[in-house]
Scaffold this motif. Structure first.
Motif, short mmCIF file in Angstrom:
data_model
loop_
_atom_site.label_atom_id
_atom_site.label_comp_id
_atom_site.label_asym_id
_atom_site.label_seq_id
_atom_site.Cartn_x
_atom_site.Cartn_y
_atom_site.Cartn_z
N LEU A 120 0.84 -1.21 0.00
CA LEU A 120 0.00 0.00 0.00
C LEU A 120 0.87 1.26 0.00
O LEU A 120 0.57 2.25 -0.66
N THR A 121 1.98 1.17 0.73
CA THR A 121 2.90 2.31 0.80
C THR A 121 3.53 2.57 -0.58
O THR A 121 3.69 3.71 -0.99
N GLU A 122 3.83 1.50 -1.28
CA GLU A 122 4.36 1.61 -2.64
C GLU A 122 3.35 2.34 -3.54
O GLU A 122 3.72 3.19 -4.34
N ILE A 123 2.09 2.00 -3.39
CA ILE A 123 1.05 2.54 -4.26
C ILE A 123 0.73 4.00 -3.93
O ILE A 123 0.65 4.85 -4.81
N PHE A 124 0.59 4.32 -2.65
CA PHE A 124 0.17 5.68 -2.26
C PHE A 124 1.34 6.65 -2.08
O PHE A 124 1.14 7.85 -2.05
N ASN A 125 2.53 6.10 -1.92
CA ASN A 125 3.71 6.91 -1.74
C ASN A 125 3.50 8.03 -0.69
O ASN A 125 3.70 9.21 -0.99
N PRO A 126 3.09 7.67 0.50
CA PRO A 126 2.75 8.68 1.52
C PRO A 126 4.00 9.27 2.17
O PRO A 126 5.09 8.74 1.99
N LYS A 127 3.79 10.38 2.93
CA LYS A 127 4.93 10.97 3.65
C LYS A 127 5.40 10.03 4.76
O LYS A 127 6.55 10.02 5.13
N LYS A 128 4.44 9.26 5.28
CA LYS A 128 4.78 8.43 6.43
C LYS A 128 4.15 7.05 6.33
O LYS A 128 3.03 6.91 5.87
N LYS A 129 4.93 6.04 6.75
CA LYS A 129 4.39 4.68 6.85
C LYS A 129 4.45 4.28 8.32
O LYS A 129 5.49 4.40 8.95
#
Ligand code: GTP
Ligand code: MG
Length: 359
Positions: A49-58
């Motif tokens: 999910l982090t790969e897909i959304f590329n968020p500031k924080k995981k």
């Protein structure tokens, strides 16, 4: 959530504990207090999910692991458990017995011989005695109070404590007693040790991989009342491996025939025995895994994120992780009908992605 590693001296607790965290090791040998580590729970779904959304924080879900000092031989040549030890162990949500199977002449066993079945029985008996003595005192007190008071709680608690005492007296751990939700609630403040979710982790030496099956059978036949998952692990080599890069670790593990790291087994088992599951929240700011009990409703899950979300809950937008990955976006999920609006009674499933609508 807090889990405690307990066992006899030199069973490999600290060695295991030090594999849990690669960045730091707070544990020290021979200390009187338990060492604690907040362990990130690895989750491939969150990585994706982090790969897909590329968020500031995981943000991974976490669990607190306590490494307790081992029980040692005292001056009268017996291994003894102190009240202080029992009281600090009581604060954990689940317990892991760390049991020594490895043989090493240079590391003395506090009972002078390596005998995993005996060690498990020893811990079980000590914890059961501690519960029994608590129940006995409580029973005496409740019976006295019941004579002069009509308090509702006493009336409900007395038969429950009688039931628990009668069960424990037969040398059976309380986790084998069937209790309903109300009964568990009444008992929860007492932190009874044999009522806690339990797993047994057995520390094998690397030459004993082929003895594991036989050992499991022996545990089953000799300890029929254990009713706890038994997980083999290899403290020493896993500790050596924990310094390696991920790819090297994988091939190292394969060489020894280890399919899953001790860390992963312990975290997975913790979730199992505590009845936990994960849900996700996603976005540009943050992708996050949250831990909740199985059977939590959407509103209860919302409350874990923020108490305001519980109080002002309207609806939850829900897509399961698998559907999201299959369709690739929320819009595609809407078209396919896998994106739903659910009310507060919706039972959250492991791997749901939630967005809470609130006032
Ligand atoms: N040969 C061998 N030695 C081990 C293994 N696991 C742990 N040890 C060694 O045993 C000793 C005790 O290990 P610890 O991890 O400190 O044991 P512990 O349970 O934390 O001990 P206490 O905190 O004193 O109760 C250390 O010297 C370890 O290196 C193993 O699988 N094989
Ligand atoms: Mg230790």
């Amino acid at each position: 959530m807090q889990i405690g590693l307990v066992g006899l001296q030199s069973s490999g607790k600290t060695t295991l504990f030090n594999t849990l965290s690669k960045e730091s090791s707070h544990a020290q040998l021979g200390k009187e207090e338990a060492a604690v580590e907040v362990v990130k729970i690895p989750d491939k779904r969150l990585d994706k999910l982090t790969e897909i959304f590329n968020p500031k924080k995981k943000v991974n879900a976490t669990i607190e692991v306590f490494d307790f000092p081992g029980l040692r031989m005292s001056e009268d040549n017996k291994v003894k458990i102190t009240t202080q030890f029992l009281n600090s162990v009581r604060n954990n949500d689940a317990l892991f017995y760390i049991i020594r199977q490895f043989r090493d002449e240079s590391i003395p066993h506090p009972m002078l011989s390596v005998d995993p079945v005996r060690d498990i029985e020893f811990l079980e008996t000590e914890f059961l005695f501690s519960d029994l003595s608590f129940l006995e005192n409580r029973l005496e007190k409740l019976r006295k109070e019941a004579l002069k008071s009509k308090d509702e709680r006493i009336k409900r608690e007395l038969p429950l404590i009688e039931k628990c005492f009668a069960h424990a007296e037969k040398e059976k751990p309380l986790r084998l007693l069937e209790l309903d939700e109300n009964e568990l609630k009444l008992l929860s403040g007492y932190q009874l040790l044999t009522l806690k979710p339990l797993a047994v982790a057995v520390n094998f030496d690397e030459d004993s991989v082929n003895k594991i099956n036989e050992f499991m059978k022996e545990i089953d036949s000799k300890l029929p009342r254990l009713s706890a998952p038994v997980i083999p692990f290899f403290a020493k080599i896993e500790y050596e491996m924990s310094a390696l890069e991920e790819a090297d670790r994988q091939s190292f593990m394969a060489d020894y025939g280890i399919e899953e790291s001790a860390l992963s087994k312990i975290l997975r088992t913790s979730y199992e025995i505590l009845g936990l599951q994960s849900f996700f929240t996603v976005g540009e700011d943050e992708c996050r895994a949250w831990t909740i009990k199985k059977n939590y409703t959407a509103q209860q899950a919302a409350g874990v994120i923020h108490t305001d979300f519980f109080n002002k809950f309207i609806r939850a937008e829900v897509v399961h992780y698998n559907d999201f990955i299959a369709h690739g976006s929320f819009n595609k999920c809407k078209e396919a009908g896998t994106w739903r609006l659910e009310g507060k009674e919706y039972i959250v499933k492991d791997g749901d992605i939630l967005n809470i609508r609130h006032n």
